[in-house]
Each structure stands twice: as structure tokens, then as C-alpha cells.
Scaffold this active site. Structure first.
Site, PDB file in Angstrom:
ATOM      1  N   LYS A  43     -12.795  -3.592  -5.792  1.00 24.06           N
ATOM      2  CA  LYS A  43     -13.284  -2.209  -5.716  1.00 24.06           C
ATOM      3  C   LYS A  43     -12.164  -1.206  -5.976  1.00 24.06           C
ATOM      4  CE  LYS A  43     -17.255  -0.269  -4.885  1.00 24.06           C
ATOM      5  NZ  LYS A  43     -18.609  -0.802  -5.075  1.00 24.06           N
TER       6      LYS A  43
ATOM      7  N   LYS B   2       0.829  -1.210   0.000  1.00 22.42           N
ATOM      8  CA  LYS B   2       0.000   0.000   0.000  1.00 22.42           C
ATOM      9  C   LYS B   2       0.864   1.261   0.000  1.00 22.42           C
ATOM     10  CE  LYS B   2      -4.334  -1.816   1.743  1.00 22.42           C
ATOM     11  NZ  LYS B   2      -5.327  -1.899   2.821  1.00 22.42           N
TER      12      LYS B   2
ATOM     13  N   LYS C  65      -8.349 -10.120 -10.227  1.00 24.77           N
ATOM     14  CA  LYS C  65      -9.601 -10.333  -9.507  1.00 24.77           C
ATOM     15  C   LYS C  65     -10.460  -9.067  -9.515  1.00 24.77           C
ATOM     16  CE  LYS C  65      -9.030  -9.339  -4.604  1.00 24.77           C
ATOM     17  NZ  LYS C  65      -9.274  -9.798  -3.241  1.00 24.77           N
TER      18      LYS C  65
END
Ligand code: ADP
Ligand code: NA
Length: 328
Positions: free
Chosen positions: A198, A114, A195
Site C-alpha cells: 500500500k 521509516k 512486493k
């Protein structure tokens, strides 16, 4: 003997979930609630690692709970809870932090990913896996259904439980990862090698559970497939077609092999049309339950408060057990 306990949760980081969350998580949660003593959480404290408008966060917590309910989570059979209503989570997280090596916490790859992708790192994001460990250990959970991306965090949870137990025997239940048999992994419709997600998928690649049915049909009809004509399950070479077969099979209960037979000699257009029908048939009742639930937000809040009070009874006992061992 008491039923084995399961803990699973999602962060209220969006207004609505997507078909991957539904087929990969919620459908399983619903089917597990009879055989297991299930605790399903809306982990709103985790969502604070990204600054969010307070009104938006409150609404997302409510809507996330509503989506669990609309999918079929039954608050009479399962314990539906909001993390911030059970303050034992943060207290246990602190104590566990004092049992976590700094280097050990620094090895968590999701944090590193991240940060590498540019997310501003606060200390909360760094210690997120410790709060997640608290979420699980606080309920003596035996099993935790987890996706691949949470596996390392569950390993940390197990390490912490074992470390505490080595010093203070039988403090925590050491949880096992639970891979739900036949659990579906749903791929992005536009890039079926990735995949559905969101945070990554573009609008056309993702079926939002609150999408208008017409939009769902359009998205499925424009799904990327391949240049062959054969409808065959082969995720390696035919990820797009395989993804459509998985969606159909998971929702219709027809095996992939039976679907391959039924679609012999037919075209991708036929497959897409039928998958669109099956998905819309599942999502329409979900959406009407959502509309009913959202018409009475106070009732959703009440169910969350009631479930959280139930959860807190368990959490307080487990924390008290640990306090006692620690000399607190
Ligand atoms: P997180 O992984 O941070 O818990 P996500 O919003 O990515 O949050 O996922 C919530 C749940 O939905 C998890 O159980 C995850 O495994 C599942 N999930 C997410 N995306 C998919 C997908 N494309 N296919 C199947 N399951 C998915
Ligand atoms: Na994720």
C-alpha cells in the site's frame, strides 16, 4: 490439551486491503481458525503513530474488521478484537518498556528505515515494537504468523519474554514465528521485483480488494512480464510471470506445475486473461460480503466489542499473573 494459540493483527491504516494482504495473510487466517485458537486484532493504537483524522480512523478500524469477516474470519470460531478496547495492551507495553534496553529498542531497523524515509518520528513510533510485544504476550500466543518485515520485532518479543521469565519463571509463553506453508508473497504488477504494498506500489501495480472488477482486469492485463514467450515459474528470471502463476495457484488451488503444463504453448495474454478471471471470481463475493457488512456498521462495531470483551478476559488474567510477580 488446549489448541495452540495464534495471534495476528493488522493496522487500520487504509480504507481497504490489497491482494497481497488477502493472499499472504487473510486466506491463511481463515484456514488456521479451526486447528488453532486464533486471535485476530485490528491494532488501532499502532495506527496512532501517524496522525489520522478521528472519523477516518474509526471508519478504517471498522472496515479492517469487516475485511477480516468478508474474507471468512468467523467470530464464533476466532476472537476478533480491537486493540483500543483492551486497555491491558498499553499497560503491558509500559511494563515491558521498563524491561527493554534503550540501545536494544534503538536497534529496530523498521524505525530507522521509516525515519530515513522522512516519517516524522514520535516516541510512539520508537516504542511500537514494545506495544507489538505486548499484543502477543498478553494472549499467551504460541505462534505468530509474521512476514519478513516483522521478524526482528518478533525476536524482540521473544527476548522480552525470556528476560522476564528468567527473573520470574513461567510468566510468559515464548512465541514462535509461524511460517504458513505455501503462503503466497504477491509482487507489484508493474515492478514484480518488489512486493505489492500500500505504501510503495503505484495504483496500477496494486490490486485493491475494493477495486472495480473491470479495473482489476485492466491492471492484470497491463502487468509487466518479460520478452520471452514461455510460461514458466522462475521468480529470479521471470518475476512477472511467476507472480501471475502464484496468484492463480493460490486462488484456484491448482499447483504451479500443473499450471505450467496447462499453459504450454500458450501466450502471456492467455495467462493474464485466466488470472484475471480467477482473481475477479474470488474478489466479487468478497466485495458483496463487504457491501452487506458495511450496510450495518453497528453490527460490525458490536462484533468487535463482543470479541474484544472475550479477548479481555484472557488479557486480564495474563496481566494479573505478571502484576503478581512484579509486586503490583
Ligand atoms: P505490516 O507489515 O505493517 O503488518 P502490511 O499492511 O504491510 O502491514 O501487511 C499486513 C499483512 O499482510 C502482513 O501479514 C503482511 O505480511 C501481509 N502482506 C503485506 N503485503 C504482502 C504481499 N505483497 N504479499 C503477501 N503478503 C503481504
Ligand atoms: Na509492511
Amino acid at each position: 490439551a488446549r489448541r495452540q494459540r495464534i495471534f495476528s493483527a493488522m493496522q487500520p491504516t487504509s480504507d481497504s486491503l490489497h491482494l497481497g494482504n488477502y493472499l499472504g495473510a487473510l486466506v491463511n487466517w481463515v484456514s488456521l481458525q479451526d486447528a488453532y485458537d486464533a486471535f485476530y486484532g485490528v491494532v488501532d493504537l499502532h495506527a496512532l503513530t501517524v496522525p489520522t483524522d478521528p472519523a477516518v480512523l474509526r471508519e478504517r478500524t471498522r472496515r479492517t474488521a469487516a475485511q477480516y469477516l468478508a474474507a471468512g474470519v468467523d467470530p464464533q470460531r476466532s476472537t476478533l478484537m480491537a486493540q483500543s478496547l483492551v486497555p491491558e495492551h498499553t499497560e503491558l507495553a509500559w511494563i515491558l518498556a521498563c524491561h527493554t534496553g534503550f540501545g536494544e529498542a534503538s536497534r529496530m531497523t523498521q524505525f530507522k528505515d521509516k525515519v530515513a524515509k522522512g516519517q516524522t518520528a514520535n516516541v510512539g513510533l520508537f516504542t511500537y515494537p514494545i506495544l507489538m510485544a505486548a499484543d502477543i504476550l498478553l494472549y499467551d500466543a504460541n505462534l505468530v504468523p509474521v512476514g519478513e518485515d516483522q521478524r526482528q520485532h518478533l525476536e524482540l518479543t521473544r527476548d522480552l519474554a525470556e528476560r522476564v521469565n528468567a527473573r520470574f519463571p513461567e510468566t510468559f509463553v515464548v512465541p514462535e514465528p509461524y511460517i504458513v506453508k505455501g503462503s503466497a508473497k504477491i509482487q507489484d504488477l508493474q515492478d514484480p521485483t518488489a512486493k505489492m504494498s500500500k505504501s510503495i506500489s503505484a495504483d496500477l501495480g496494486l490490486i485493491d480488494l475494493m477495486d472495480d472488477p473491470k479495473r482489476i482486469v485492466k491492471k492484470i492485463k497491463s502487468a509487466v512480464t518479460d520478452t520471452e514467450r514461455e510460461i514458466r515459474f522462475d521468480p529470479e528470471n521471470k518475476p512477472g510471470v511467476s507472480n501471475l502463476l502464484v496468484m492463480h495457484s493460490t486462488l484456484s488451488g491448482t499447483t504451479v506445475a500443473d499450471l505450467e503444463r496447462a499453459f504450454e504453448g500458450k501466450g502471456y495474454g492467455d495467462l493474464k486473461a485466466e488470472v484475471a478471471d480467477v482473481v475477479v471470481a474470488a474478489i466479487e463475493p468478497f466485495q458483496s460480503r463487504m457491501a452487506e457488512l458495511l450496510a450495518d456498521p453497528a453490527e460490525i462495531d458490536r462484533l468487535l466489542a463482543e470479541g474484544s470483551a472475550k479477548a479481555r478476559l484472557v488479557a486480564a488474567d495474563v496481566l494479573e499473573r505478571f502484576h503478581d510477580r512484579l509486586g503490583l
